[in-house]
Motif scaffolding. Structure first.
Motif, PDB file in Angstrom:
ATOM      1  N   LEU A 311      21.411  13.826 -28.845  1.00  0.00           N
ATOM      2  CA  LEU A 311      22.549  13.551 -28.026  1.00  0.00           C
ATOM      3  C   LEU A 311      23.275  14.565 -28.203  1.00  0.00           C
ATOM      4  CD1 LEU A 311      22.889   9.831 -29.496  1.00  0.00           C
ATOM      5  CD2 LEU A 311      21.962  10.547 -27.299  1.00  0.00           C
ATOM      6  N   ILE A 358      19.290  17.801 -19.265  1.00  0.00           N
ATOM      7  CA  ILE A 358      20.768  17.592 -18.653  1.00  0.00           C
ATOM      8  C   ILE A 358      20.944  16.065 -18.190  1.00  0.00           C
ATOM      9  CG2 ILE A 358      22.021  17.966 -16.246  1.00  0.00           C
ATOM     10  CD1 ILE A 358      20.572  20.642 -16.473  1.00  0.00           C
ATOM     11  N   LEU A 359      20.103  15.571 -18.153  1.00  0.00           N
ATOM     12  CA  LEU A 359      20.036  14.062 -17.587  1.00  0.00           C
ATOM     13  C   LEU A 359      20.491  13.156 -18.870  1.00  0.00           C
ATOM     14  CD1 LEU A 359      16.933  13.555 -15.317  1.00  0.00           C
ATOM     15  CD2 LEU A 359      19.405  13.413 -14.524  1.00  0.00           C
ATOM     16  N   ILE A 360      19.757  13.363 -20.013  1.00  0.00           N
ATOM     17  CA  ILE A 360      20.180  12.672 -21.151  1.00  0.00           C
ATOM     18  C   ILE A 360      21.787  12.954 -21.799  1.00  0.00           C
ATOM     19  CG2 ILE A 360      19.260  14.214 -23.116  1.00  0.00           C
ATOM     20  CD1 ILE A 360      18.454  10.606 -22.814  1.00  0.00           C
ATOM     21  N   THR A 362      24.226  13.974 -19.724  1.00  0.00           N
ATOM     22  CA  THR A 362      25.021  13.454 -18.637  1.00  0.00           C
ATOM     23  C   THR A 362      25.258  11.909 -18.936  1.00  0.00           C
ATOM     24  OG1 THR A 362      24.303  15.200 -17.121  1.00  0.00           O
ATOM     25  CG2 THR A 362      25.340  13.223 -16.160  1.00  0.00           C
ATOM     26  N   TYR A 363      24.054  11.390 -19.323  1.00  0.00           N
ATOM     27  CA  TYR A 363      24.115   9.906 -19.597  1.00  0.00           C
ATOM     28  C   TYR A 363      25.036   9.739 -20.748  1.00  0.00           C
ATOM     29  CZ  TYR A 363      22.250   5.227 -20.767  1.00  0.00           C
ATOM     30  OH  TYR A 363      21.933   3.985 -21.168  1.00  0.00           O
TER      31      TYR A 363
ATOM     32  N   ILE B   6      18.208   3.204 -18.687  1.00  0.00           N
ATOM     33  CA  ILE B   6      18.638   4.423 -18.006  1.00  0.00           C
ATOM     34  C   ILE B   6      18.509   4.312 -16.290  1.00  0.00           C
ATOM     35  CG2 ILE B   6      17.079   5.760 -18.544  1.00  0.00           C
ATOM     36  CD1 ILE B   6      19.021   8.009 -19.082  1.00  0.00           C
ATOM     37  N   VAL B  11      22.227   8.751 -12.614  1.00  0.00           N
ATOM     38  CA  VAL B  11      22.522   9.980 -13.472  1.00  0.00           C
ATOM     39  C   VAL B  11      22.413  11.187 -13.110  1.00  0.00           C
ATOM     40  CG1 VAL B  11      22.196  11.074 -15.881  1.00  0.00           C
ATOM     41  CG2 VAL B  11      22.264   8.487 -15.682  1.00  0.00           C
ATOM     42  N   ALA B  12      21.250  11.374 -12.173  1.00  0.00           N
ATOM     43  CA  ALA B  12      20.911  12.639 -11.550  1.00  0.00           C
ATOM     44  C   ALA B  12      21.887  12.945 -10.772  1.00  0.00           C
ATOM     45  CB  ALA B  12      19.668  12.480 -10.934  1.00  0.00           C
ATOM     46  N   LEU B  14      25.013  12.206 -10.890  1.00  0.00           N
ATOM     47  CA  LEU B  14      26.168  12.880 -11.737  1.00  0.00           C
ATOM     48  C   LEU B  14      25.905  14.342 -11.832  1.00  0.00           C
ATOM     49  CD1 LEU B  14      27.108  10.106 -14.228  1.00  0.00           C
ATOM     50  CD2 LEU B  14      28.217  10.453 -11.985  1.00  0.00           C
ATOM     51  N   ALA B  15      24.708  14.434 -12.393  1.00  0.00           N
ATOM     52  CA  ALA B  15      24.067  15.735 -12.873  1.00  0.00           C
ATOM     53  C   ALA B  15      23.981  16.729 -11.717  1.00  0.00           C
ATOM     54  CB  ALA B  15      23.070  15.836 -13.673  1.00  0.00           C
ATOM     55  N   ILE B  17      21.259  16.983  -9.452  1.00  0.00           N
ATOM     56  CA  ILE B  17      19.995  17.454  -9.661  1.00  0.00           C
ATOM     57  C   ILE B  17      19.262  16.362  -8.446  1.00  0.00           C
ATOM     58  CG2 ILE B  17      17.843  17.802 -10.876  1.00  0.00           C
ATOM     59  CD1 ILE B  17      19.535  18.364 -13.386  1.00  0.00           C
ATOM     60  N   LEU B  31      12.900   9.274 -20.778  1.00  0.00           N
ATOM     61  CA  LEU B  31      14.282   9.283 -21.462  1.00  0.00           C
ATOM     62  C   LEU B  31      14.636   7.761 -22.024  1.00  0.00           C
ATOM     63  CD1 LEU B  31      16.304  10.864 -18.612  1.00  0.00           C
ATOM     64  CD2 LEU B  31      15.492  11.798 -20.549  1.00  0.00           C
ATOM     65  N   LEU B  34      13.347   8.159 -25.593  1.00  0.00           N
ATOM     66  CA  LEU B  34      14.271   8.910 -26.276  1.00  0.00           C
ATOM     67  C   LEU B  34      15.290   8.112 -26.809  1.00  0.00           C
ATOM     68  CD1 LEU B  34      15.109  11.639 -27.615  1.00  0.00           C
ATOM     69  CD2 LEU B  34      16.244  11.970 -25.546  1.00  0.00           C
ATOM     70  N   VAL B  38      16.838   6.991 -30.574  1.00  0.00           N
ATOM     71  CA  VAL B  38      18.102   7.340 -30.981  1.00  0.00           C
ATOM     72  C   VAL B  38      18.976   6.067 -31.262  1.00  0.00           C
ATOM     73  CG1 VAL B  38      18.474   9.532 -29.601  1.00  0.00           C
ATOM     74  CG2 VAL B  38      19.346   7.187 -28.725  1.00  0.00           C
TER      75      VAL B  38
END
Lengths: 494, 98
Positions: A311, A358-360, A362-363, B6, B11-12, B14-15, B17, B31, B34, B38
């Motif tokens: 994270l 980058i995506l994780i 940003t999330y 997600i 999100v893309a 925002l980033a 991409i 994701l 992942l 977490v």
């Protein structure tokens, strides 16, 4: 056999300072070796023949004028996320493939000032994100001990260069294990100093609260010489530590008497398989034979290290990599409006692992998720650092594996999380900012018909205790000398 | 901690991409995987734990407000994907008045 290329940094510097050899002779021999073997290793993305020869001549002139330089004539491999004026600096990425650095990273500048010779810029996982070098967009790097296996990552090119005798010292950067894991995979010493000990100025940022430069070397003494040359405050990096640096190369130990070494209860190696388990049991016994008192310590929060790291590091990377937008430097993909230009440039310029992170990130930083993910990870980071402080109340050093396996074959970890697991033993120290070193500790066969591959013992100690740490690592290396048992399959002196 | 799915497209955006449909599907699954891992952090009782941003001592650093050498403008602009005189040139940001 021309053993110039396999000589240690210490012996090269001694010979050049004594005028027994010139830096130019050493450099010419090294460049010839690189040109002969690197097509089979792939350590370098850019070879710096002209710059290396010019620097060698400068070093010879300084030695002729009476100077003694701690790294006189020592061939140096530089990870390609460190800037060096006038050289291409790519980060292993399409987005910086043709970018030429207009200034020099402080650590590199200090190495050159100490007499080192920049042989070339080395391959890496794109933007230092990976554990095998397979995420580079610009080349394949092979493990010199088995060309069918990865060299580790992210600093795999610098590790492979030193392992294949294509440099005496390699510079890497370690965010969650990117020096220690490739050092273990390539039969090298790999050292990550305390966070902030070496300036990050001119190191292209991945995760700023974790990134730390350090050396690869074939001996602890060489790693110590490189650390001594690079460490210390730099006004250009406000996170570099403004306190006196204790020299290390002149304080190497020959025993561990009077030291307590902690073995981590939660890092039991039995689950890693019989052969690997035996390597570590033997390493711990060797530490005891050197006079250390072995104690058991607990790091109950360390098992949350991976989740915490995945994270925090992506969150920082999503912010740091926002600068690559096609406006001022690097790749641009044209589009009708500026927003579409950003999106097309970053889509074409970044590889899949960089995009995922980058995506994780940003999330994890986005509205509604910030507290649940990013802030919670920062709190877990506090617990992990506290665990180490508690453990170091009852020991001076902690010993554990550097990686859970030896180098693995290419394309064998297709699921991102299985690759992330390679850093299980190195991430907790990064989160706590601790100095940590990997030292060769034995050889294991991945299967009955494969050749033995090296493993690394990781030693870590409290912040700012580099002298103690490298001193102890030297005692272990001197008593065991596992690295000398086998030479590389590619890159042995001709 | 909740295990929300997600929204990769959002999100893309925002980033900044652009993603292909294939990437949306692949990254979404990876994701999501992942994020499952977490979730383990939810087991920790962190109510009374301060957050750590930087592990080693750090303090605010200021320097004297004096002019120092900087990179030469030509050196920097020489690497611009597109330039116009002493400026970086970018696609139009503000629409022309009708």
């Amino acid at each position: 056999m021309d053993e110039t290329v396999s000589a240690t940094a210490a012996s090269i510097a001694d010979a050049v300072n004594a005028k027994a050899r010139s830096a130019r002779e050493v450099t010419d021999a090294m460049l010839a070796h690189v040109d002969a073997v690197d097509d089979r290793v792939g350590a370098y993305l850019t070879r710096l023949h002209d710059l290396a020869r010019a620097q060698a001549d400068r070093v010879d002139a300084r030695v002729a004028a009476g100077e003694k330089l701690p790294l006189a004539g020592v061939p140096l491999a530089v990870k390609d996320n460190m800037c060096l004026t006038g050289t291409r600096t790519t980060c292993g990425s399409k987005i910086l493939e043709h970018w030429v650095a207009p200034y020099t990273n402080t650590a590199v500048a200090r190495m050159l000032d100490a007499g080192a010779i920049p042989i070339g810029k080395t391959n890496l996982d794109e933007f230092a994100m990976g554990s095998s070098c397979e995420n580079s967009a610009l080349g394949v790097t092979r493990n010199p001990y088995d060309p069918g296996c990865v060299p580790g990552g992210s600093s795999g090119g610098s590790a492979a260069a030193v392992a294949a005798n294509e440099a005496a010292i390699g510079l890497g950067s370690d965010t969650g294990g990117s020096i220690r894991e490739p050092a273990a995979f390539c039969n090298l010493v790999g050292f990550k100093p305390t966070y902030g000990r070496i300036s990050r100025y001119g190191l292209i940022a991945f995760a700023s609260s974790l990134d730390q430069i350090g050396p690869f070397a074939r001996t602890v003494e060489d790693a110590a010489l490189a650390y001594d040359a690079m460490a210390g405050h730099d006004p250009m990096d406000s996170t570099s530590i403004d306190r006196a640096v204790e020299s290390t190369a002149d304080h190497l130990r020959t025993d561990l008497r009077g030291l307590k070494v902690g073995l981590v209860r939660e890092f039991d190696t039995e689950g890693l398989g019989g052969e690997i388990d035996a390597v570590y049991k033997k390493a711990y016994a060797d530490l005891e034979a050197l006079g250390a008192e072995i104690v058991e310590v607990g790091l109950p929060s360390a098992k949350y290290g991976l989740a915490t790291y995945y994270l925090i590091a992506p969150a920082e990377c999503s912010s740091n990599l926002a600068r690559f937008d096609g406006v001022r430097y690097g790749l641009r993909v044209d589009a009708a409006d500026v927003g579409a230009m950003y999106e097309a440039t970053r889509a074409a310029g970044f590889g899949p692992e960089v995009k995922r992170r980058i995506l994780i990130g940003t999330y994890a930083l986005s509205s509604g998720y910030y507290d649940a993910y990013y802030v919670r990870a920062q709190k877990a980071r506090t617990l992990i650092a506290q665990d180490f402080r508690t453990a170091f109340a009852s020991c001076d050093l902690i010993a554990c594996p550097a990686a859970s396996s030896p180098a693995f074959p290419f394309d064998s970890k297709s699921d991102p999380y299985s690759m992330y697991l390679m850093d299980y033993y190195t991430i907790p120290m990064s989160l706590a900012g601790l100095p940590a070193v990997s030292v060769p500790c034995g050889w294991v066969k991945a299967s009955a018909d494969s050749s033995p591959m090296p493993m690394g013992l990781q030693l870590t100690s409290p912040i700012f205790s580099e002298r103690l740490l490298l001193g102890a690592a030297h005692a272990y290396e001197r008593a065991t000398n596992h690295a000398a048992l086998r030479g590389p399959a590619v890159g042995a002196p001709a | 901690m909740s295990s929300d799915k997600i929204d990769v497209r959002y999100v893309a955006k925002l980033a900044r991409i652009a993603l292909t449909d294939d990437e949306v599907e692949r990254f979404g699954a990876q994701l999501g995987d992942l994020l499952e891992h977490v979730q383990a952090l939810g087991e920790l009782d962190v109510a009374a734990v301060p957050a750590t941003a930087q592990v080693v001592e750090s303090r605010n650093v200021q320097r004297a407000d004096t002019v120092r050498p900087t990179l030469d403008r030509e050196t920097v602009l020489a690497q611009a994907p597109q330039r116009q005189g002493p400026f970086f040139r970018v696609p139009r940001i503000i629409a022309e008045a009708e």
